[in-house]
Design a protein around this motif. Structure first.
Motif, short mmCIF file in Angstrom:
data_model
loop_
_atom_site.label_atom_id
_atom_site.label_comp_id
_atom_site.label_asym_id
_atom_site.label_seq_id
_atom_site.Cartn_x
_atom_site.Cartn_y
_atom_site.Cartn_z
N SER A 1 -15.47 45.04 31.43
CA SER A 1 -15.78 44.18 30.11
C SER A 1 -14.53 44.01 29.33
O SER A 1 -13.39 44.53 29.86
CB SER A 1 -16.92 45.07 29.46
OG SER A 1 -16.00 46.35 28.86
N SER A 2 -14.67 43.24 28.34
CA SER A 2 -13.53 43.03 27.40
C SER A 2 -12.99 44.19 26.78
O SER A 2 -11.72 44.36 26.54
CB SER A 2 -13.84 41.71 26.58
OG SER A 2 -14.65 42.37 25.79
N SER A 3 -13.90 45.07 26.47
CA SER A 3 -13.34 46.31 26.01
C SER A 3 -12.46 47.09 26.78
O SER A 3 -11.55 47.61 26.48
CB SER A 3 -14.47 47.08 25.63
OG SER A 3 -14.00 48.48 24.99
N ASP A 4 -12.92 47.12 28.43
CA ASP A 4 -12.21 47.90 29.30
C ASP A 4 -10.63 47.29 29.40
O ASP A 4 -9.66 48.12 29.46
CB ASP A 4 -12.85 48.02 30.52
CG ASP A 4 -14.19 48.93 30.45
OD1 ASP A 4 -14.20 49.79 29.53
OD2 ASP A 4 -14.85 48.92 31.31
N ALA A 5 -10.68 46.05 29.29
CA ALA A 5 -9.45 45.36 29.36
C ALA A 5 -8.52 45.48 28.34
O ALA A 5 -7.21 45.58 28.45
CB ALA A 5 -9.70 43.74 29.49
N GLY A 6 -9.19 45.50 27.06
CA GLY A 6 -8.16 45.75 25.96
C GLY A 6 -7.75 47.23 25.93
O GLY A 6 -6.63 47.52 25.61
N ASN A 7 -8.63 48.20 26.31
CA ASN A 7 -8.15 49.61 26.54
C ASN A 7 -6.93 49.62 27.72
O ASN A 7 -5.94 50.46 27.46
CB ASN A 7 -9.26 50.40 26.95
CG ASN A 7 -10.15 50.86 25.81
OD1 ASN A 7 -10.05 50.48 24.62
ND2 ASN A 7 -11.37 51.08 26.03
N MET A 8 -7.03 49.01 28.69
CA MET A 8 -6.24 48.89 29.74
C MET A 8 -4.77 48.37 29.22
O MET A 8 -3.75 48.74 29.51
CB MET A 8 -6.54 48.18 30.93
CG MET A 8 -5.66 48.34 32.11
SD MET A 8 -5.30 50.03 32.79
CE MET A 8 -6.70 50.36 33.36
#
Length: 86
Positions: A1-8
């Motif tokens: 998800s985009s949230s996971d990508a942002g966290n990464m």
């Protein structure tokens, strides 16, 4: 998800900042290595330390979160490197 990508991306940025923060003291130590093997070990220590410190910092030093991460990471390493160990 985009949230996971942002966290990464945030974690990668934190790791990069931590590497820059501690690089000087590690580089001096690495340069004083007696041989290539010692230099490799010290470089590996730098890489692991930087990542672990950034991860811990991203958890705001919350001991429960850090411990949970360490246990999950350890289980993952065992499953990949020693799948028959128990």
């Amino acid at each position: 998800s985009s949230s996971d990508a942002g966290n990464m991306n945030l974690l990668k940025k934190s790791i990069s900042e931590t590497e820059e923060l501690v690089r000087g003291s590690f580089e001096r130590n690495i340069q004083n290595s007696a041989d290539e093997e010692e230099k490799k070990r010290k470089s590996f220590n730098f890489a692991v330390y930087s990542k672990m410190r950034a991860i811990s910092n991203s958890m705001n030093g919350n001991p429960a979160s850090v411990r949970q991460f360490q246990l999950a990471w350890g289980r993952q390493m065992i499953s990949e490197l020693a799948p028959l160990a128990d």
